[in-house]
Scaffold this motif. Structure first.
Motif, PDB file in Angstrom:
ATOM      1  N   GLY A  93       1.807   4.754   0.128  1.00 59.10           N
ATOM      2  CA  GLY A  93       0.537   4.158  -0.276  1.00 59.10           C
ATOM      3  C   GLY A  93      -0.613   4.420   0.679  1.00 59.10           C
ATOM      4  N   GLU A 136       0.672  -2.835   0.730  1.00 58.29           N
ATOM      5  CA  GLU A 136       1.655  -1.874   0.232  1.00 58.29           C
ATOM      6  C   GLU A 136       1.208  -1.387  -1.144  1.00 58.29           C
ATOM      7  N   SER A 137       1.598  -0.146  -1.490  1.00 53.37           N
ATOM      8  CA  SER A 137       1.306   0.368  -2.829  1.00 53.37           C
ATOM      9  C   SER A 137       2.117  -0.427  -3.850  1.00 53.37           C
ATOM     10  N   ASP A 159       6.264   4.225  -5.031  1.00 51.22           N
ATOM     11  CA  ASP A 159       5.695   5.286  -4.209  1.00 51.22           C
ATOM     12  C   ASP A 159       6.549   5.405  -2.954  1.00 51.22           C
TER      13      ASP A 159
END
Ligand code: IP8
Length: 248
Positions: A211, A202-203, A207
């Motif tokens: 991501g 995951e980012s 965000d």
């Protein structure tokens, strides 16, 4: 023609709200200018930029995502306003380098139906290209039937544009030199999401649009070959190379 996305995280300081990375944007604009001038506009270029610190913080404050909508005009002013502010910075920097860049704001052009499917008219983009301009779109809000307004990510716009305009090449300029494996080495080619699912986390920043994993999934759906690369490789990509990771 080429669709180039300047990732929001590549041109802003993604962890500080509404903070531009001026040096990065300058580097990107200079690289685009050199290659655009050399090609004497015979190859169309459409630029899409993401939000980075200019859209995601505002969107999460208002609880707006690509699926969770809002009917609050204040949310529209904040989120769309932040994105048009960043768009102005991008256009100004490109203009300083004599790139004939002009804005196309998705909020005024696109919409989603009740299933969330995006419709993006591209007649204005095609005409601008034919007339020698470089249209610059950006992640934005869009009218969403039954939900008010929702976020449209730059990546979604890239897919819609590349498909509608039958782009030859798609480039995503990111903060990293490509998609990285567990040892931080650039993965040269991705042909299926399952090949890289385990390394695409995951980012870490705020965000709302997903991501790197979402980017790769979106690019895999494209007909055109796509590349994910860092700022230093924009010139190589625009000159016809395949820097970073190729997603095919
Ligand atoms: O950075 C998101 O665009 P992205 C735009 O391309 C907003 O995902 C409004 C958050």
């Amino acid at each position: 023609m080429i669709v180039l996305k300047l990732g929001g995280s590549a041109i802003t300081d993604k962890d500080r709200p509404e903070t531009l990375d001026g040096a990065a944007l300058e580097e990107a604009a200079a690289a685009i200018a050199v290659t655009h001038a050399a090609k004497e506009r015979d190859e169309g270029l459409v630029i899409v930029h993401g939000g980075g610190s200019f859209g995601h913080h505002n969107a999460s404050e208002h609880g707006v995502t690509t699926t969770e909508g809002s009917h609050d005009t204040a949310a529209v002013f904040d989120i769309h306003g932040a994105m048009t502010t960043l768009n102005q910075f991008v256009l100004t920097r490109l203009a300083e380098h004599d790139v004939p860049a002009v804005p196309v704001h998705p909020f005024s052009a696109a919409h989603r139906d009740t299933d969330g499917d995006l419709t993006l008219p591209t007649g204005q983009v095609e005409t601008l290209l034919e007339e020698g301009f470089v249209p610059v779109l950006h992640g934005d809000l869009v009218a969403h039937a039954g939900a008010g307004v929702t976020v449209v990510s730059g990546d979604e716009l890239v897919t819609a544009l590349a498909t509608a305009l039958e782009a030859d090449r798609v480039g995503l300029c990111s903060t990293v030199p490509g998609v990285l494996d567990d040892d931080d080495a650039v993965i040269e080619q991705i042909t299926a999401f399952d090949d890289v699912a385990s390394v695409l986390g995951e980012s870490e920043s705020t965000d709302v649009t997903g991501g790197m994993a979402a980017k790769v999934q979106t690019l895999l759906e494209l007909e055109a070959s796509a590349s994910i690369f860092g700022l230093a490789d924009i010139k190589a990509f625009l000159e016809g190379g395949e820097p970073g990771t190729t997603v095919d």
